[in-house]
Design an enzyme around this catalytic site. Structure first.
Site, PDB file in Angstrom:
ATOM      1  N   ASP A 195      44.150 -16.230 -25.379  1.00 26.06           N
ATOM      2  CA  ASP A 195      44.752 -15.045 -24.774  1.00 26.06           C
ATOM      3  C   ASP A 195      43.689 -14.021 -24.412  1.00 26.06           C
ATOM      4  O   ASP A 195      42.494 -14.337 -24.372  1.00 26.06           O
ATOM      5  CB  ASP A 195      45.812 -14.447 -25.699  1.00 26.06           C
ATOM      6  CG  ASP A 195      47.039 -13.976 -24.927  1.00 26.06           C
ATOM      7  OD1 ASP A 195      46.920 -12.976 -24.207  1.00 26.06           O
ATOM      8  OD2 ASP A 195      48.105 -14.615 -25.038  1.00 26.06           O
ATOM      9  N   HIS A 235      48.297  -8.530 -25.520  1.00 18.85           N
ATOM     10  CA  HIS A 235      49.142  -9.654 -25.114  1.00 18.85           C
ATOM     11  C   HIS A 235      49.084 -10.794 -26.127  1.00 18.85           C
ATOM     12  O   HIS A 235      50.102 -11.409 -26.459  1.00 18.85           O
ATOM     13  CB  HIS A 235      48.724 -10.144 -23.733  1.00 18.85           C
ATOM     14  CG  HIS A 235      49.610 -11.190 -23.146  1.00 18.85           C
ATOM     15  ND1 HIS A 235      49.298 -12.533 -23.165  1.00 18.85           N
ATOM     16  CD2 HIS A 235      50.800 -11.103 -22.519  1.00 18.85           C
ATOM     17  CE1 HIS A 235      50.258 -13.216 -22.566  1.00 18.85           C
ATOM     18  NE2 HIS A 235      51.180 -12.379 -22.170  1.00 18.85           N
ATOM     19  N   SER A 415      55.262 -16.085 -20.821  1.00 15.55           N
ATOM     20  CA  SER A 415      54.306 -15.878 -21.913  1.00 15.55           C
ATOM     21  C   SER A 415      54.984 -15.956 -23.266  1.00 15.55           C
ATOM     22  O   SER A 415      54.378 -16.397 -24.251  1.00 15.55           O
ATOM     23  CB  SER A 415      53.658 -14.491 -21.796  1.00 15.55           C
ATOM     24  OG  SER A 415      52.561 -14.499 -20.947  1.00 15.55           O
TER      25      SER A 415
END
Length: 570
Positions: A195, A235, A415
């Site tokens: 990520d 994220h 995601s």
């Protein structure tokens, strides 16, 4: 790359085998004229001539765990797996002005930083086949962590989902609460998360057990070539929580007892997009392979780059063109289960999946809502060469996510669907350790809500743990019953040292009689069998002195509803 949400090879030789140790950050380039801008380049070697490594001695460049993963799946070590020739590396490093960042076993290549004049000298070396400019110089420093969003409005929870908190819907949709009740929470499985950053993971209470139980095995910032991952972006924090969040009564992920290796491959600092991030993906995948990782969870994708880097077209989504796609395909071929988000382009001009979601032999994940309907933004298939994508789908609409501050909110994106299925796959593989990665994908597909009529919106639909388990174990099926709460089966200490006993804590306290416990090695061979009576606390003591170092699975009976837990013997 784009992280798919809507809201909310080390220098000189092969990659390190186990822990990602901090390495010095390369020196910043001196100011230069525009024509001599230092950029990064991928140089391909012609061969591996002169390498001291051999496929007959793989322990020299692959960990024991990596070799066990191959042996369990009958995957041979090939010349592709050999490190690049050290002699070639030394000659490249000897060229004045070259900074060598990484090498790649699978691509027989190296990542270097230099200007165009020096690149020409490198390309003139007789063993260099070609070069590709990745069009970025040395990375900028880490960005400050972004402020966490405001705490969400508290939601009422009912007793049957009290252990999961807001994550209950996404867990229940794929049958993961029944997986947990059966004793499978990812114990003994290693998951690599690729990520852009993991801000707050080292401070949020939902991740605390990952540290106290030594289940965070390594961190590697590929962008900066360091171990620093608890910054740059949130994220990865969101995605990691969906798999590994572990705070019963508040938030539980799909595989809350798995072990993790965290990688920063995406460079969001500066707001530009270039193929260097795909090469970062490759570097992380080779590290994961050498360390013995079982599953890669990647909520990343690549289609459009900033000039002068050429962008991909839909025709390039054919499983063999994009750098990251080629890396993902090799990762699958060495026995890792690669889980990648499909993308969020379903309602814009691109529409289709992004690289590396087009790779064959991986699990590409689309987004659905809580009712199983495709999210309008979820990227569609097929691949350019006509293969069905996505493979499966999970809840990516209003998914419960963990923020860097530790608060729980909701967000949309493939995601978030991706780590739901990465966690499900971990528990399913734990329950069925003799399966190959490809068999895991196939059985989860067969358990999907659209198994008999797959399409390019949801693939084979939303999988279910119990259906998949029963397909894999028709003689000893799990009861398809409502959840009774979170299971508490675990093994400790794990790993267990030489001469140490192993203790099993049963999820429901002591049973009514003698238990039969069978221990299988990584190849699926029965190596020990013990009949024991649980102590009053529900604890079972097992002797491990006769076991060689390796990965083992305990099956606990009697009865058709067997439970299992993995452990590592050092």
């Amino acid at each position: 790359m784009r992280c798919f949400l809507l809201i909310g090879l080390l220098a000189g030789l092969s990659l390190p085998t186990l822990a990602a140790r901090p390495t010095p950050t390369p020196p910043a380039p001196k100011p230069a004229a525009a024509k001599n801008t230092v950029r990064r380049h991928l140089i391909y070697f012609r061969d591996k001539t002169g390498t001291p490594f051999s496929v007959s001695r793989p322990e020299e460049f692959l960990s024991g765990r990596a070799l066990q993963r191959r042996q369990r799946q009958q995957i041979a070590v090939l010349p592709r797996d050999l490190p690049v020739s050290p002699a070639y590396v030394q000659q490249v490093k000897a060229v004045a002005g070259v900074q060598l960042w990484y090498t790649s076993r699978w691509f027989n290549a190296a990542v270097i930083a230099c200007d165009s004049v020096v690149l020409a000298q490198v390309q003139a070396l007789p063993f260099v086949q070609r070069a590709r400019t990745l069009n970025r110089g040395l990375p900028q420093g880490s960005a400050q962590p972004k402020p966490a969003p405001a705490p969400p409005t508290p939601e009422q929870t009912t007793a049957d989902r009290s252990q999961y908190g807001k994550a209950y819907a996404q867990i229940r949709q794929v049958g993961a609460e029944r997986m947990h009740n059966a004793g499978f929470r990812g114990e003994g499985l290693q998951i690599a998360v690729f990520d852009a950053g993991f801000t707050g993971v080292n401070t949020a209470s939902v991740f605390a057990s990952m540290f106290t139980q030594n289940r965070l095995l390594s961190t590697f910032n590929v962008v900066e070539k360091s171990a620093a991952v608890f910054g740059r972006d949130s994220h990865g924090t969101n995605c990691l929580g969906i798999i590994g969040g572990d705070e019963p009564g508040r938030y539980l992920g799909a595989a809350p007892k798995a072990s993790f290796r965290l990688f920063i491959t995406e460079d969001n600092v500066g707001g530009t997009e270039h193929p260097v991030e795909e090469v970062n993906w490759l570097v992380a995948a080779e590290y994961a392979d050498s360390a013995g990782v079982d599953i890669i969870s990647s909520s990343l994708g690549y289609t459009t780059f900033d000039a002068p880097s050429p962008s991909y077209s839909y025709a390039d989504m054919n499983g063999r063109t994009a750098l990251s796609t080629r890396a993902a395909a090799v990762a699958a071929r060495v026995g890792m289960l690669v889980v990648n988000s499909a993308g969020n382009d379903g309602n814009n001009a691109w529409r289709y999946i992004a690289a590396p979601a087009d790779a064959d032999s991986i699990m590409t994940v689309g987004a659905a809502d809580s009712l199983g309907r495709v999210g309008s933004f979820s990227s569609r298939g097929p691949t350019a060469d006509g293969r069905l994508k996505p493979n499966l789908s999970a809840m990516g609409v209003a998914t419960a996510i963990v923020n860097p501050s530790g608060t729980i909110s909701r967000g949309n994106g493939t995601s978030y669907a991706c780590p739901v299925l990465a966690g499900l796959a971990a528990g399913f593989w734990q329950a069925n350790p003799r399966l190959t990665a490809q068999q895991v994908i196939a059985l989860l597909q067969r358990s999907g809500t659209q198994a008999t009529a797959p399409d390019n919106n949801l693939g084979y639909g939303i999988p279910d743990f119990v259906r998949a388990y029963n397909l894999a174990n028709p003689g000893t099926p799990l009861a398809n019953a409502p959840a009774r709460g979170v299971a508490g089966l675990y093994a400790y200490p794990n790993p267990v040292g030489p001469g140490e006993p192993l203790y099993l804590q049963l999820p429901t306290g002591p049973g009514p009689g003698i238990l039969e416990i069978r221990i299988y090695d990584a190849r699926g061979a029965l190596v020990a069998r013990q009949r024991v009576a649980p102590a009053a606390t529900g604890t079972v003591r097992l002797e491990t002195a006769g076991l060689r170092p390796g990965i083992f699975t305990c099956l606990i009976g009697p009865g058709p509803q067997q439970q299992a837990v993995r452990f590592v013997k050092q």
